[in-house]
Design an enzyme around this catalytic site. Structure first.
Site, mmCIF file in Angstrom:
data_model
loop_
_atom_site.group_PDB
_atom_site.id
_atom_site.type_symbol
_atom_site.label_atom_id
_atom_site.label_comp_id
_atom_site.label_asym_id
_atom_site.label_seq_id
_atom_site.Cartn_x
_atom_site.Cartn_y
_atom_site.Cartn_z
ATOM 1 N N ARG A 103 0.612 -1.096 -0.062
ATOM 2 C CA ARG A 103 0.034 -0.154 0.001
ATOM 3 C C ARG A 103 0.928 1.308 -0.056
ATOM 4 O O ARG A 103 1.699 1.235 0.816
ATOM 5 C CB ARG A 103 -0.893 -0.013 1.251
ATOM 6 C CG ARG A 103 -1.960 0.647 1.336
ATOM 7 C CD ARG A 103 -2.890 0.473 2.812
ATOM 8 N NE ARG A 103 -2.133 1.188 4.032
ATOM 9 C CZ ARG A 103 -2.873 1.658 5.027
ATOM 10 N NH1 ARG A 103 -4.095 1.551 5.016
ATOM 11 N NH2 ARG A 103 -2.073 1.984 5.932
ATOM 12 N N THR A 107 -0.860 7.653 -0.836
ATOM 13 C CA THR A 107 -2.048 7.572 -1.543
ATOM 14 C C THR A 107 -2.958 6.438 -0.795
ATOM 15 O O THR A 107 -4.116 6.645 -1.014
ATOM 16 C CB THR A 107 -2.041 7.488 -3.032
ATOM 17 O OG1 THR A 107 -1.377 5.925 -3.089
ATOM 18 C CG2 THR A 107 -1.182 8.308 -3.826
ATOM 19 N N ASP A 201 1.646 -1.428 12.644
ATOM 20 C CA ASP A 201 2.165 -2.009 11.157
ATOM 21 C C ASP A 201 2.263 -3.302 11.424
ATOM 22 O O ASP A 201 3.409 -3.831 11.745
ATOM 23 C CB ASP A 201 3.058 -1.393 10.376
ATOM 24 C CG ASP A 201 3.420 -1.620 9.057
ATOM 25 O OD1 ASP A 201 3.246 -2.759 8.643
ATOM 26 O OD2 ASP A 201 3.736 -0.781 7.984
ATOM 27 N N ASP A 204 5.584 -4.722 9.859
ATOM 28 C CA ASP A 204 6.640 -4.374 10.599
ATOM 29 C C ASP A 204 7.074 -4.989 11.952
ATOM 30 O O ASP A 204 7.834 -5.447 12.480
ATOM 31 C CB ASP A 204 6.846 -2.931 11.191
ATOM 32 C CG ASP A 204 6.911 -2.127 9.908
ATOM 33 O OD1 ASP A 204 7.583 -2.645 8.693
ATOM 34 O OD2 ASP A 204 6.918 -0.658 9.892
HETATM 35 C C1 PRP Z 1 -0.735 -3.583 5.317
HETATM 36 C C2 PRP Z 1 -1.473 -4.832 5.498
HETATM 37 C C3 PRP Z 1 -2.708 -5.103 4.540
HETATM 38 C C4 PRP Z 1 -2.962 -3.546 4.024
HETATM 39 C C5 PRP Z 1 -4.098 -2.896 4.554
HETATM 40 O O1 PRP Z 1 0.089 -4.093 4.350
HETATM 41 O O2 PRP Z 1 -0.822 -5.726 5.810
HETATM 42 O O3 PRP Z 1 -2.124 -5.789 3.387
HETATM 43 O O4 PRP Z 1 -1.639 -2.566 4.574
HETATM 44 O O5 PRP Z 1 -4.429 -1.885 4.213
HETATM 45 P P1 PRP Z 1 -5.640 -1.306 3.095
HETATM 46 O O6 PRP Z 1 -6.924 -2.290 3.911
HETATM 47 O O7 PRP Z 1 -5.970 0.105 3.607
HETATM 48 O O8 PRP Z 1 -5.436 -1.604 1.842
HETATM 49 P P2 PRP Z 1 1.415 -3.120 3.917
HETATM 50 O O9 PRP Z 1 1.229 -2.280 2.605
HETATM 51 O O10 PRP Z 1 1.800 -2.264 4.790
HETATM 52 O O11 PRP Z 1 2.487 -4.072 3.096
HETATM 53 P P3 PRP Z 1 3.288 -5.299 4.076
HETATM 54 O O12 PRP Z 1 2.425 -6.472 4.482
HETATM 55 O O13 PRP Z 1 4.436 -5.530 3.394
HETATM 56 O O14 PRP Z 1 3.799 -4.552 5.643
#
Ligand code: PRP
Length: 211
Positions: A103, A107, A201, A204
């Site tokens: 994500r 944005t 997160d 993380d």
């Molecule tokens: C996080 C989480 C989901 C997403 C949720 O991933 O694990 O995949 O964000 O957000 P949304 O419902 O607003 O789309 P991230 O993009 O941080 O990646 P990661 O799993 O690699 O940390």
């Protein structure tokens, strides 16, 4: 779309430990696995089974076994990988496919950066694993990806959800057979798109920060 929010004291207890910012990664990973196994029990309630002749020490009878084609478990990289072990503990014969999504922090729009899935998902029951359902953008894109490959019904297992994200997935998946199983429904999203009170997160917390 069907929504199930776990209502179980053990789930609440384990989630509270995950939420605590002082919980270190090894404990976070172990608890995530345990929580997923508990949620998987609910998530697999509609899994297809078929009759199977067996002989007990006493007599012949008809048991059940998982129907073919096998279900597919799809962790969303990276954070969903932390849920895989807990899920396949309950479904050892499932096939596993991978979807890498990230994500954009500004944005909040998701994008797919990796995909390793069976080419044809026709008649397959799919179980998507992602700990966080925030805006719902990632889950919605993942569901559409699987549906385009023919998935017949899709169940998402998430540790935490925000009402905004659940609503977005519900509105975006009309006409599809979709179920969401949540460990807890939190209050809302903050201005950075984080679930509140949430757990931070999840990627993380599981694996450490990436630059
Ligand atoms: C996080 C989480 C989901 C997403 C949720 O991933 O694990 O995949 O964000 O957000 P949304 O419902 O607003 O789309 P991230 O993009 O941080 O990646 P990661 O799993 O690699 O940390």
């Amino acid at each position: 779309m069907e929504l199930h929010v776990a209502n179980h004291p053990l789930v609440s207890h384990k989630l509270s430990v995950l939420r605590d910012r002082d919980t270190p990664s090894p404990v976070f990973r172990a608890l995530t696995s345990e929580l997923v196994t508990l949620l998987a029990y609910e998530a697999t309630r509609q899994i297809r089974v078929e009759d199977h002749d067996i002989v007990t020490p006493v007599q012949k009878t008809v048991g059940k076994k998982l129907a073919k084609p096998r279900p597919v478990v799809v962790p969303i990289l990276r954070a969903g990988l932390g849920m895989l072990e807990g899920m396949v503990a309950l479904l050892p014969s499932a096939e596993v496919g991978f979807l890498g999504m990230v994500r954009d922090e500004e944005t909040l729009k998701p994008s797919v950066y990796a995909e390793r899935l069976p080419e044809n998902l026709a008649d397959r029951q799919c179980f998507v694993l992602d700990p966080m359902l925030a805006t719902g953008g990632s889950l919605l894109q993942a569901i559409k990806f699987l549906a385009n490959k023919g998935a017949s019904d899709i169940t998402a297992v998430c540790l935490l959800g925000a009402p905004e994200g659940v609503k977005a997935v519900e509105e975006g998946t009309k006409g599809l057979t979709v179920t969401i199983v949540l460990g807890a429904m939190d209050d809302k999203l903050n201005e950075r798109g984080f679930i509140v009170p949430g757990l931070g997160d999840a990627g993380d917390r599981l694996y450490g920060t990436v630059g």
